[in-house]
Design an enzyme around this catalytic site. Structure first.
Site, PDB file in Angstrom:
ATOM      1  N   GLU A  48       0.847  -1.191   0.000  1.00 49.51           N
ATOM      2  CA  GLU A  48       0.000   0.000   0.000  1.00 49.51           C
ATOM      3  C   GLU A  48       0.887   1.248   0.000  1.00 49.51           C
ATOM      4  O   GLU A  48       1.679   1.467   0.912  1.00 49.51           O
ATOM      5  CB  GLU A  48      -0.870  -0.026   1.269  1.00 49.51           C
ATOM      6  CG  GLU A  48      -1.629   1.253   1.521  1.00 49.51           C
ATOM      7  CD  GLU A  48      -2.353   1.232   2.880  1.00 49.51           C
ATOM      8  OE1 GLU A  48      -2.261   0.210   3.597  1.00 49.51           O
ATOM      9  OE2 GLU A  48      -2.986   2.242   3.204  1.00 49.51           O
ATOM     10  N   ASP A  99      -1.097  -1.076   5.719  1.00 42.39           N
ATOM     11  CA  ASP A  99      -0.975  -0.494   7.056  1.00 42.39           C
ATOM     12  C   ASP A  99      -1.938  -1.166   8.021  1.00 42.39           C
ATOM     13  O   ASP A  99      -2.984  -1.665   7.617  1.00 42.39           O
ATOM     14  CB  ASP A  99      -1.320   1.008   7.017  1.00 42.39           C
ATOM     15  CG  ASP A  99      -0.258   1.794   6.260  1.00 42.39           C
ATOM     16  OD1 ASP A  99       0.859   1.268   6.099  1.00 42.39           O
ATOM     17  OD2 ASP A  99      -0.563   2.927   5.833  1.00 42.39           O
ATOM     18  N   ASP A 112      -7.888   2.123   6.904  1.00 45.23           N
ATOM     19  CA  ASP A 112      -7.672   2.187   5.461  1.00 45.23           C
ATOM     20  C   ASP A 112      -6.957   0.945   4.952  1.00 45.23           C
ATOM     21  O   ASP A 112      -7.321   0.386   3.919  1.00 45.23           O
ATOM     22  CB  ASP A 112      -6.815   3.409   5.109  1.00 45.23           C
ATOM     23  CG  ASP A 112      -7.677   4.635   4.889  1.00 45.23           C
ATOM     24  OD1 ASP A 112      -8.915   4.480   4.935  1.00 45.23           O
ATOM     25  OD2 ASP A 112      -7.111   5.724   4.672  1.00 45.23           O
TER      26      ASP A 112
END
Ligand code: 0RA
Length: 645
Positions: A432, A508, A512
């Protein structure tokens, strides 16, 4: 189905005998593995016996209890395991059933049973792999009891008084020396299977109780679905919008093969056909599924032509898959001697089943269409739309291919590939964000680790048409990097071309990140399902905390470990600093390597799908349009319900 007469079962019907030593020596050979999956397989082995009693018409209630001490208790109101003496062995039948391998009516044509776990190894394996195992049998007005330890008889059959019921109560505690990874039963895993069994067998009620749960409401579930497969399809489509007012139910028996089917068209674009043989999920399909597909195509096509819905001069060419876009279906057949084939031995091979299913579905579907012309028209219009979208997708695919040829070498520019070319030993990290991607590129072992940074949120494939999916840049990058294509059919997705055998999602540890992970998993599940099913997809687990004391750095993956480390440092009176990683980008390349990428020290979580129907339900609910079921689902399941990650 053969229904056994109450009295025609004798101990001498049980054949093929072998001790249980082999099971304890090589447990994985019998139950698949000795991890969480194998542990839960024990329950299925016992419950399958109760379901067999139900199929034979002798049982309608099964209670499954996770006890406080970690043991399991499974009660049914079947006939009870036979207790009469085996003439040759001089042992009670129950002792033969529970202490001999492959003992049981299953191998005897006269009293054949159709259920059975994937391995169908029988309840004796559960006994072999349990620290203790008890059987209480209510039969012929008497309560009989027997006890075992690690498969060895501990308490011989005793008479414990009178009863006016019949049935079997099995209790067992899994042996921790066998199940070294975990002996903890998970409510959700069991619940998924019990719900599935209840949908597949409408005659039974299954009650599940978790005594470990303080709140009795949360620790209890009762599954009973009078509508059977029809209810199953409605459940799967809860957060999808149906085109038919309710699922179409088709059932009957052709040439001794009982066939049961429910189908529903919805406004989504994915195909969700779940199939079962003797209550076993046939993930790879097989002859029953081909029979169903052929019947569906033939029946809709001929109806459309007869009624001039598809003009004979029409430009779009409709292919089989167009008839299955936005289709949710559950097909369940019972086969006396199933032949399982395929990579995961979940593909039915019996050729006679294809025509049985095809004949029955064709006839009954034709009848339904004739009687419901309005619905028939809607369905066929949807099929035509699907064909048009497929044509657009084909063009988009060509574009993707052309683009990748133009960009030289065919691989996406953002990919930092590994140097070895052997897929089996290569892995790719899908990372990401560009900054974490940068750290990963610097920290990796470039010989076998490739890095593909992904920017922002990837497309929600649950809500997009195939041509839009193919236009998405992040998806294009993944498809070209992985190299196997995308889609449902073998022509579209070729596993032999897969460039990495470990595909590792690294996001993470925040909201999100978990959303991106779910989007990626949805994409893989819908468009590259085989890589998930064959165990190629993993989740990386970066640490949550860094605890620095001078030159010494420690990492913690949870609050408990962090607190323990802090306590130790406080004791030693050293100065220290605790920081929480907010994102992967905060780690320098070296830290990222040490904690999350070094095969020697990292922990990867394998993504497995225990239950395909459950996974389908999860993704459609999490990623679909409907807000209410999604909220309810998340509240109920907090994390991933069926993905065992
Ligand atoms: C062997 C033969 C028969 C039933 C069973 C085993 C049996 C096993 C289990 C395990 C849990 N519940 C069970 N219920 C039955 C046939 C019985 C007959 O013909 O009477």
């Amino acid at each position: 189905m053969a229904t056994t007469n109450k009295n025609d079962y004798k101990a001498s019907n049980i054949q093929v005998l072998e001790g249980l030593e082999a099971v304890r020596k090589r447990p994985a050979m019998y139950i698949g593995d000795t991890g969480q999956r194998g542990l839960h397989h024990l329950i299925n082995e016992v419950v399958d016996n109760s379901i067999d009693e139900a199929l034979a018409g002798h049982c309608d209630y099964i209670t499954v209890v996770i006890k406080n001490d970690g043991s399991m208790e499974i009660t049914d109101n079947g006939r009870g395991i036979p207790v009469d003496m085996h003439p040759k062995l001089g042992l009670p039948a129950v002792e033969v059933v529970l202490t001999k391998l492959h003992a049981g009516g299953k191998f005897d044509k006269d009293s054949y049973k159709v259920s059975g776990g994937l391995h169908g190894v029988g309840v004796s394996c559960v006994n072999a792999l349990s620290t203790w195992f008890n059987a209480e049998i209510h039969r012929d007005g008497v309560i009989h009891k027997m006890g075992f330890e690690k498969g060895i008889t501990h308490t011989s059959l005793v008479n414990q008084g009178k009863t006016d019921k019949t049935g079997t109560i099995i209790t067992f505690l899994p042996d921790p020396t066998i199940f070294t990874q975990t002996t903890e039963f998970k409510f959700n895993i069991i619940a998924d299977r019990m719900r599935e069994l209840a949908f597949l067998n409408p005659e039974v009620t299954i009650e599940l109780i978790d005594e470990r749960e303080d709140d009795p409401e949360l620790g209890k579930a009762i599954y009973h679905y009078e509508g059977g497969l029809k209810d199953f399809v409605s459940y799967l489509d809860e957060s999808r919008e149906g085109i038919t007012p309710e699922p179409i139910h088709i059932s009957g028996e052709v040439e001794g093969v009982p066939v049961d089917l429910a189908i529903q068209y919805n406004t989504s674009y994915s195909e969700n056909v779940h199939s079962y043989v003797n209550n076993i999920n046939t993930r790879e399909g097989g002859t029953h599924v081909s029979g169903f597909r052929r019947a569906l195509t033939r029946s809709l096509k001929s109806y459309a032509e007869k009624n001039n819905i598809i003009k004979s001069g029409s430009k779009v060419s409709i292919s089989g898959e167009d008839f299955r876009e936005g289709l949710t279906a559950v097909l369940s057949v019972k086969v006396a001697e199933p032949q399982f084939e395929g990579q995961t031995k979940t593909k039915l091979g019996n050729s006679e089943v294809q025509s049985a299913v095809e004949v029955m579905v064709y006839d009954q579907l034709n009848e339904y269409l004739e009687q419901n012309p309005k619905i028939a028209k809607k369905v066929i219009e949807k099929v035509v739309l699907a064909a048009e979208a497929r044509e657009a997708a084909r063009k988009a695919r060509q574009l993707v291919q052309r683009k990748s040829v133009m960009s030289g070498g065919g691989l996406p520019g953002k990919l930092a590939d590994c140097s070895i070319k052997d897929p089996e030993h290569s892995e790719i990290y899908l990372v990401e964000g560009d900054s974490a991607g940068g750290s990963a590129k610097m920290g990796r072992n470039r010989s076998f680790q490739a890095i593909l940074p992904l920017r922002g949120k990837i497309l929600n494939v649950e809500k997009a048409k195939i041509n839009k999916i193919l236009e998405n840049r992040e998806i294009q990058a993944m498809v070209t990097a992985l190299g196997a294509g995308l889609g449902y059919s073998e022509e579209e997705f070729d596993l032999d071309k897969l460039r990495y055998h470990k595909i590792i999602i690294m996001t993470d540890a925040d909201v999100d990140g978990s959303h991106i992970r779910t989007l990626l998993l949805t994409f893989f599940y819908r468009y590259m399902r085989l890589i998930v099913e064959l165990g190629h997809v993993y989740i990386a687990t970066p640490p949550l905390y860094r605890i620095t004391a001078g030159k010494n750095i420690d990492y913690a993956w949870d609050d408990e470990t962090r607190d323990k480390l802090i306590k130790e440092l406080k004791k030693s009176k050293r100065k220290f600093d605790v920081s929480r990683y907010k994102g992967l980008g905060e780690m320098n390349p070296n830290q990222l390597w040490e904690t999350t990428m070094d095969p020697e020290t990292r922990t990867l979580q394998l993504v497995t799908i225990e239950n395909a129907a459950g996974a389908d339900k999860m993704f459609s609910t999490l990623m679909g349009d409907d807000v209410t079921p999604r909220r309810e689902f998340i509240e109920r399941n907090a994390k991933y319900a069926n993905l065992d990650i």
